[in-house]
Design a protein around this motif. Sequence first.
Motif, short mmCIF file in Angstrom:
data_model
loop_
_atom_site.label_atom_id
_atom_site.label_comp_id
_atom_site.label_asym_id
_atom_site.label_seq_id
_atom_site.Cartn_x
_atom_site.Cartn_y
_atom_site.Cartn_z
N MET A 143 -50.34 3.04 22.59
CA MET A 143 -49.73 3.75 23.72
C MET A 143 -50.82 4.06 24.73
O MET A 143 -51.93 4.45 24.35
N ARG A 144 -50.51 3.86 26.01
CA ARG A 144 -51.51 4.13 27.05
C ARG A 144 -51.37 5.56 27.58
O ARG A 144 -50.30 6.16 27.49
N LEU A 145 -52.43 6.08 28.17
CA LEU A 145 -52.39 7.43 28.76
C LEU A 145 -51.34 7.51 29.87
O LEU A 145 -50.73 8.54 30.08
N ASP A 146 -51.12 6.37 30.57
CA ASP A 146 -50.15 6.42 31.66
C ASP A 146 -48.70 6.35 31.15
O ASP A 146 -47.77 6.33 31.94
N GLU A 147 -48.54 6.33 29.82
CA GLU A 147 -47.19 6.44 29.25
C GLU A 147 -46.92 7.86 28.75
O GLU A 147 -45.86 8.14 28.19
N LEU A 148 -47.90 8.75 28.96
CA LEU A 148 -47.80 10.10 28.43
C LEU A 148 -47.31 11.07 29.52
O LEU A 148 -47.72 10.98 30.67
N VAL A 149 -46.42 11.97 29.12
CA VAL A 149 -45.94 13.03 30.02
C VAL A 149 -46.37 14.37 29.43
O VAL A 149 -46.02 14.69 28.29
N VAL A 150 -47.16 15.13 30.19
CA VAL A 150 -47.70 16.41 29.71
C VAL A 150 -47.19 17.53 30.62
O VAL A 150 -47.26 17.41 31.85
N ALA A 151 -46.66 18.58 30.01
CA ALA A 151 -46.14 19.71 30.78
C ALA A 151 -47.03 20.92 30.59
O ALA A 151 -47.79 21.00 29.63
N GLY A 180 -53.64 8.45 34.94
CA GLY A 180 -52.33 7.81 35.08
C GLY A 180 -51.18 8.53 34.41
O GLY A 180 -50.03 8.09 34.50
N ALA A 181 -51.45 9.65 33.73
CA ALA A 181 -50.37 10.37 33.07
C ALA A 181 -49.50 11.09 34.10
O ALA A 181 -49.93 11.35 35.22
N ILE A 258 -49.45 16.66 45.02
CA ILE A 258 -48.14 16.82 44.36
C ILE A 258 -47.27 15.62 44.73
O ILE A 258 -47.05 15.33 45.90
N SER A 259 -46.82 14.90 43.69
CA SER A 259 -46.11 13.63 43.89
C SER A 259 -44.61 13.79 44.04
O SER A 259 -43.95 12.88 44.53
N PRO A 268 -39.98 11.60 35.62
CA PRO A 268 -40.89 10.90 36.53
C PRO A 268 -41.06 9.45 36.08
O PRO A 268 -41.24 9.19 34.90
N ASP A 269 -40.94 8.51 37.03
CA ASP A 269 -41.07 7.11 36.61
C ASP A 269 -42.44 6.53 36.95
O ASP A 269 -42.68 5.35 36.72
N THR A 270 -43.34 7.36 37.49
CA THR A 270 -44.74 6.96 37.63
C THR A 270 -45.60 8.16 37.26
O THR A 270 -45.10 9.27 37.14
N GLY A 271 -46.89 7.92 37.10
CA GLY A 271 -47.81 9.03 36.86
C GLY A 271 -47.92 9.90 38.09
O GLY A 271 -47.38 9.59 39.15
N GLY A 272 -48.63 11.02 37.95
CA GLY A 272 -48.81 11.93 39.07
C GLY A 272 -48.49 13.35 38.67
O GLY A 272 -48.15 13.62 37.51
N LEU A 273 -48.59 14.26 39.63
CA LEU A 273 -48.32 15.67 39.39
C LEU A 273 -46.96 16.04 39.98
O LEU A 273 -46.70 15.78 41.15
#
Lengths: 406, 111
Positions: A143-151, A180-181, A258-259, A268-273
């Motif tokens: 799993m890549r970091l850009d597949e991770l969602v962190v709240a 990329g998360a 802020i994205s 969210p379908d891309t990384g970002g804040l």
Amino acid sequence: MSNASLPALSGYLRADGRKGIRNVVVVAYTVECAHHVARLIVNAFHGQEVHLIGFPGCYPNDYADRMMKRLATHPNVGAALIVSLGCESFNRRGLEEEVAASGRPVHTITIQQNSGTRTSVADGVEWVRWAREALDTQQRVPMRLDELVVATICGGSDSTSGITANPAVGVAFDQLVAAGAACIFEETGELVGCEFHMKRRAATPELGEAIVACVNKAAHYYTVLGHGSFAPGNADGGLTTQEEKSLGAYAKSGASPISGILKPGDQPDTGGLYLLDVVPDGEVRFGFPNISDNAEIVELIACGAHVTLFTTGRGSVVGSAISPVIKVCANPATYERLAEDMDVNAGRILSGDATLEQVGAEIVQLVAQVANGAQSCSEALGHQEFILTYKQFEASGPGCFPLKAA
Amino acid sequence: MSTPIPPSAPRLLLMAPEDNCLIARVPLVAGEALEIDGAAAVLAEDIPLGYKVARRALKAGDKVLRYGAIIGTVTADVAPGAMLHTHNLVSDYIPTYTLASDAHSFIGSTH
């Protein structure tokens, strides 16, 4: 950037291409009248990944319907058992179809048609045992970091929260976003006073206007209800006003642009804040936007969060169903009292034993470890809190998702 | 466990240069002598960890700045080194609810 030193991530691949860091069987009651039966089923699997979720109300609610669908098909969930009384308004068939369409095993038990409590519990236990055995054979994949969602969320804040834990999470968020998360911060009611600063960080002018509007909505909502997002313990901890608490809470968001703005269940379908707008739309109804911290945590999870960073000064001990909660303790005195519940002692910043950057890097490492299966403190202690209440939302406007529109 | 703060470290934190309040980095006790912006001050009251004290003399109606941003309005004159909290500082947005005193449990906003 220290991400080069992060361990490689792994997760469970789902049919929609997303990956989960846990492989939970959820048992979902669709009205309070089915709660006890659902809990008895879950209790038979102590220490295993079987979590209780549900909606208590008997009246229909589009928000609750959408939330339950998002939660039961969350990447951390591998299978779902639905427990219905039978006569409630909740659309249990719609939920079952959504889970089935996601490729997950799903089964519904209707108590009124299944000889009552004992038979329903026995049948539920049997099905969950089967699902658990099936999920336990599933292998993790890279799993890549850009597949991770962190709240992130704060709860039980005090005056130290804005000095230590919150800015340390902000440092961690900046590193995760750069890698990329997708990172989500929340509670516009706790961002009252920060709206014009956030506007300057928005990816587009339209998003900036939308951020100001959604904080104004929160200020109006809380003013009508007569309380800010401010508890007596906040004042005992040295915080005096809503805007002081807000400024401290805002530090969790870090410094990335802020994205977009999410509403509960938007993913969210891309990384970002991203900023999660938890305050309902329309006239004030159904009471407080979030009756306690876990309602917000559930909304963050419905947006796809794999893991939640929970900062606390006074010392919250909660965890959550579905996604692990990592505790970042702001106050060194609280940490000493509640060490068994705390994953990170950010109070070391106040006592001069660590820098913001060091604690931020520690949080990023811990996110990676928990993503790979290490249990957070609240998880190991068995915390699986869950709240879902009535709300109403309108669909997000195009200005809220500038990346999708572009 | 955390080690004690070295004696040379500041006991009051300034979060942003323009702030007119300071934050107690450790619990402070009444009678303690401190230096605030080069001037000697003696604390008139205990200041718990994380609580705010005035950095300079404030008059009723003055805005209080922390993190370089306004966090509310003072309701009484405040001397340098005196505590700033719910008894003399109110939100410009939403009232603050506390359990400290039933008689004053709902502290009014300036709006």
